[in-house]
Scaffold this motif. Structure first.
Motif, PDB file in Angstrom:
ATOM      1  N   PRO A 132       0.810  -1.226   0.000  1.00 33.66           N
ATOM      2  CA  PRO A 132       0.000   0.000   0.000  1.00 33.66           C
ATOM      3  C   PRO A 132       0.845   1.278   0.000  1.00 33.66           C
ATOM      4  N   VAL A 133       0.406   2.214  -0.808  1.00 34.42           N
ATOM      5  CA  VAL A 133       0.988   3.567  -0.791  1.00 34.42           C
ATOM      6  C   VAL A 133      -0.056   4.428  -0.089  1.00 34.42           C
ATOM      7  N   VAL A 134       0.387   5.156   0.947  1.00 30.23           N
ATOM      8  CA  VAL A 134      -0.562   5.886   1.793  1.00 30.23           C
ATOM      9  C   VAL A 134      -0.435   7.387   1.539  1.00 30.23           C
ATOM     10  N   CYS A 135      -1.570   8.041   1.264  1.00 32.41           N
ATOM     11  CA  CYS A 135      -1.545   9.470   0.940  1.00 32.41           C
ATOM     12  C   CYS A 135      -2.342  10.217   2.004  1.00 32.41           C
ATOM     13  N   GLY A 136      -1.770  11.298   2.527  1.00 36.19           N
ATOM     14  CA  GLY A 136      -2.478  12.028   3.577  1.00 36.19           C
ATOM     15  C   GLY A 136      -2.042  13.480   3.656  1.00 36.19           C
ATOM     16  N   ILE A 137      -2.747  14.215   4.511  1.00 35.96           N
ATOM     17  CA  ILE A 137      -2.384  15.622   4.749  1.00 35.96           C
ATOM     18  C   ILE A 137      -1.684  15.690   6.102  1.00 35.96           C
ATOM     19  N   ASN A 138      -0.487  16.236   6.090  1.00 38.29           N
ATOM     20  CA  ASN A 138       0.256  16.429   7.336  1.00 38.29           C
ATOM     21  C   ASN A 138      -0.435  17.554   8.121  1.00 38.29           C
ATOM     22  N   LEU A 139      -0.876  17.271   9.328  1.00 36.18           N
ATOM     23  CA  LEU A 139      -1.704  18.246  10.054  1.00 36.18           C
ATOM     24  C   LEU A 139      -0.886  19.381  10.679  1.00 36.18           C
ATOM     25  N   ALA A 140       0.435  19.295  10.620  1.00 35.96           N
ATOM     26  CA  ALA A 140       1.255  20.410  11.117  1.00 35.96           C
ATOM     27  C   ALA A 140       1.519  21.399   9.985  1.00 35.96           C
ATOM     28  N   THR A 141       1.702  20.881   8.758  1.00 33.69           N
ATOM     29  CA  THR A 141       2.052  21.762   7.625  1.00 33.69           C
ATOM     30  C   THR A 141       0.873  21.962   6.676  1.00 33.69           C
ATOM     31  N   MET A 142      -0.140  21.092   6.779  1.00 36.89           N
ATOM     32  CA  MET A 142      -1.298  21.060   5.876  1.00 36.89           C
ATOM     33  C   MET A 142      -0.872  20.754   4.429  1.00 36.89           C
ATOM     34  N   LYS A 143       0.257  20.089   4.278  1.00 32.62           N
ATOM     35  CA  LYS A 143       0.744  19.696   2.940  1.00 32.62           C
ATOM     36  C   LYS A 143       0.457  18.210   2.718  1.00 32.62           C
ATOM     37  N   ASN A 144       0.310  17.868   1.410  1.00 38.50           N
ATOM     38  CA  ASN A 144       0.089  16.468   1.060  1.00 38.50           C
ATOM     39  C   ASN A 144       1.389  15.678   1.249  1.00 38.50           C
ATOM     40  N   GLN A 145       1.281  14.452   1.743  1.00 40.78           N
ATOM     41  CA  GLN A 145       2.466  13.603   1.911  1.00 40.78           C
ATOM     42  C   GLN A 145       2.145  12.200   1.434  1.00 40.78           C
ATOM     43  N   ILE A 146       3.115  11.578   0.764  1.00 42.64           N
ATOM     44  CA  ILE A 146       2.894  10.229   0.224  1.00 42.64           C
ATOM     45  C   ILE A 146       3.928   9.288   0.833  1.00 42.64           C
ATOM     46  N   PHE A 147       3.473   8.137   1.297  1.00 43.32           N
ATOM     47  CA  PHE A 147       4.367   7.164   1.940  1.00 43.32           C
ATOM     48  C   PHE A 147       4.430   5.888   1.106  1.00 43.32           C
ATOM     49  N   THR A 148       5.649   5.503   0.705  1.00 44.07           N
ATOM     50  CA  THR A 148       5.834   4.228   0.001  1.00 44.07           C
ATOM     51  C   THR A 148       5.613   3.102   1.016  1.00 44.07           C
ATOM     52  N   PRO A 149       5.421   1.866   0.523  1.00 45.35           N
ATOM     53  CA  PRO A 149       5.219   0.756   1.479  1.00 45.35           C
ATOM     54  C   PRO A 149       6.367   0.660   2.492  1.00 45.35           C
ATOM     55  N   GLU A 150       7.602   0.889   2.061  1.00 40.47           N
ATOM     56  CA  GLU A 150       8.751   0.806   2.988  1.00 40.47           C
ATOM     57  C   GLU A 150       8.639   1.917   4.036  1.00 40.47           C
ATOM     58  N   GLU A 151       8.262   3.114   3.597  1.00 46.60           N
ATOM     59  CA  GLU A 151       8.163   4.241   4.542  1.00 46.60           C
ATOM     60  C   GLU A 151       7.039   4.034   5.570  1.00 46.60           C
ATOM     61  N   CYS A 152       6.068   3.200   5.229  1.00 50.28           N
ATOM     62  CA  CYS A 152       4.957   2.954   6.177  1.00 50.28           C
ATOM     63  C   CYS A 152       5.424   2.106   7.369  1.00 50.28           C
ATOM     64  N   GLN A 153       6.576   1.441   7.229  1.00 48.92           N
ATOM     65  CA  GLN A 153       7.147   0.603   8.314  1.00 48.92           C
ATOM     66  C   GLN A 153       6.130  -0.397   8.865  1.00 48.92           C
ATOM     67  N   PHE A 154       5.537  -1.158   7.956  1.00 51.01           N
ATOM     68  CA  PHE A 154       4.540  -2.140   8.388  1.00 51.01           C
ATOM     69  C   PHE A 154       5.182  -3.303   9.125  1.00 51.01           C
ATOM     70  N   ARG A 155       4.549  -3.712  10.231  1.00 45.12           N
ATOM     71  CA  ARG A 155       4.904  -4.930  10.954  1.00 45.12           C
ATOM     72  C   ARG A 155       3.599  -5.554  11.441  1.00 45.12           C
ATOM     73  N   TYR A 156       3.701  -6.593  12.292  1.00 43.93           N
ATOM     74  CA  TYR A 156       2.499  -7.231  12.828  1.00 43.93           C
ATOM     75  C   TYR A 156       1.696  -6.204  13.645  1.00 43.93           C
TER      76      TYR A 156
END
Ligand SMILES: Cc1cc2nc3c(=O)[nH]c(=O)nc-3n(C[C@H](O)[C@H](O)[C@H](O)COP(=O)(O)OP(=O)(O)OC[C@H]3O[C@@H](n4cnc5c(N)ncnc54)[C@H](O)[C@@H]3O)c2cc1C
Length: 334
Positions: A132-156
């Motif tokens: 999954p690639v996760v897209c969201g708005i950073n609530l401190a900067t109000m800018k769009n941010q995109i996270f690659t699967p590696e950046e999401c740091q998924f674990r159990y």
């Protein structure tokens, strides 16, 4: 104060609540959000226990829309899904369109935008398997941010969004990778038994998962609950062997080597609770451990979150006393 419709029926209130239906609406509320001393992002609250009223601003994900194909590559289809879509509706959508990947995750409550938070998983599949690639708005900067699967740091049952980015990124869409060719995941015992020597369709797998879940778990409409309340404990093999030596009852508990990490041992939290004699336990405060599944704490009489927490602490104490193992909540406690 505003009432929050909680999944656990705990009758909880917050100072303020905004239904976020579009990204624009999030940006329009910029000052409100930046000034709020305390913020909480919610979906359907199927994984949140409110132990008291929330003295801050709640942002409720209500970003609706249809899934859209972002791109295709060979047999891979990358689907962009709005965060407010119901997760099970998405599973049905992919099955209807003959896309493989999330059929084992049928009937998990909640919204698409919440799925990356704890890397939802069931019956041998985790969300992270769909890159999954996760897209969201950073609530401190109000800018769009995109996270690659590696950046999401998924674990159990974990991700960066449950840790350092908790309530800091409002997820508005998720892109998942699905397949047009046969990709059935049948390692899970009951699926394997059902489909031995056959090549099931996504529809058949989805229906079987739904049947297993309905048989095994209490219906949240009748007995409000948050699914598995605790994580399955994961221990270093060395720690586990020492514990086992000093604590013979631990031999009764099923244990498994963690996939890709033979130095770690995963224990069944449900078996730990069950073997303490707590399955079906009724707490004097009228909350209960489900009769159907020892890992599920129920709130049939719509008591407060504090009461459910009291039950959870009772269960933790009993397991600690018998097995010297600390059960860590899987649910978020606010
Ligand atoms: C009966 C039952 C069965 C369940 N079975 C499973 C299962 O098999 N596997 C499994 O993994 N889970 C399971 N769960 C847990 C739950 O369904 C999942 O965790 C689900 O993803 C929660 O979705 P939600 O929309 O209700 O999120 P919520 O409970 O509202 O929120 C969960 C977390 O996500 C954060 N969040 C929500 N929306 C956003 C957003 N847009 N941006 C940033 N952060 C956000 C919240 O702050 C919170 O930390 C079960 C729960 C129940 C009640």
């Amino acid at each position: 104060m505003v009432s929050i419709e909680t999944y656990l029926k705990t009758n909880t209130q917050s100072n303020d609540l905004i239904h976020i239906k579009t990204i624009g609406q999030l940006l329009e509320n910029r000052d409100n959000i930046l000034e709020a001393p305390q913020k909480l992002i919610i979906g359907d609250t199927s994984n949140i226990l409110f132990k008291k009223d929330f003295a801050g601003l709640i942002l409720k994900n209500s970003i609706l829309g249809k899934p859209e194909v972002e791109r295709t590559q060979g047999d891979k289809v990358y689907l962009r899904v709005p965060a407010g879509m119901n997760w099970h509706k998405l599973v049905e959508y992919t099955v209807k369109h003959n896309l493989w990947g999330i059929e084992n995750l049928a009937l998990i409550p909640g919204l698409v935008g919440s799925a990356p938070i704890q890397n939802i998983g069931a019956y041998g599949t985790e969300l992270s398997d769909c890159a999954p690639v996760v897209c969201g708005i950073n609530l401190a900067t109000m800018k769009n941010q995109i996270f690659t699967p590696e950046e999401c740091q998924f674990r159990y049952r974990e991700s960066i969004f449950k840790q350092q980015l908790q309530d800091k990124l409002f997820i508005h869409s998720v892109i998942i990778r699905l397949h047009t060719t046969y990709q059935a995941k049948l390692e899970y015992k009951e699926l394997n038994n059902t489909f031995k020597n056959s090549k099931p369709t996504q529809q058949e797998i989805m229906q079987t998962v739904c049947r297993i879940r309905q048989d095994r778990l209490p219906n949240p409409q009748e007995e409000p609950n948050l699914g598995s309340f605790f994580k399955n404990p994961i221990l270093d093999k060395k720690t586990y062997l020492t514990l086992q030596k000093n604590n013979p009852p631990l031999n009764e508990i099923p244990s498994y080597e963690v996939t890709n990490n033979p130095q770690k041992i995963k224990l069944s939290a449900a078996a730990l609770i069950d073997n303490c004699g707590l399955k079906g336990y009724q707490h004097p405060n009228k909350t209960a451990v489900s009769k159907k599944h020892a890992l599920v704490l129920t709130n049939p009489q719509h008591k407060s979150g504090k009461d459910v927490l009291e039950l959870a602490q009772y269960v933790q104490t009993k397991v600690q006393q018998k097995y010297s193992i600390n059960l860590e909540p899987e649910v978020r406690i606010v």
